[in-house]
Design a protein around this motif. Sequence first.
Motif: not given
Length: 157
Positions: A85-113
């Motif tokens: 009955g309750t949507f936990q916005h903060w929990r969802w936001a942290v979960a999606v932000a964790a994916l950004a932490v994984v994505l950023l080094p991948l994009r940096v490595e692509y630009l380095r290549r």
Amino acid sequence: MNSLLARLTPGSLVRAARVAAVVLFVALMVGYAENVLTVETVGMGGFGLAALLLLAFPEQRASELLGAVAIWLTTAEFMSAAQTGTFQHWRWAVAVAALAVVLLPLRVEYLRRLARTAPDRTIGELDRRAFAIGALPHTPATLATMRGQAEGPAIKA
């Protein structure tokens, strides 16, 4: 040579990551169903699942895998909200932000290549997927002209 590295192969890492990803996926599903996941555990679980999936499926594009994890985490959060009955916005936001932490080094490595292989060419020339929002992709003739080729591919009548 009885060390672990002497016996470890990339294929065995892929198989181990697949098993670990399934175990973590099930653990996260149960955690969402029982509503026992905290903000921290969802963040670590999302990060771990993303990293394991990137290892488990090396032939798949990273952005597609991370998008699938984001969709799954969002769906799981909505299903948990339907049950509790309750949507936990903060929990969802942290979960999606964790994916950004994984994505950023991948994009940096692509630009380095790209910087190593062709430092003076524009990203639009190097990657056909990189074009302005709302713009149409370049035609083969336009791409040939941009690459400095005399003529584009022959058009069959």
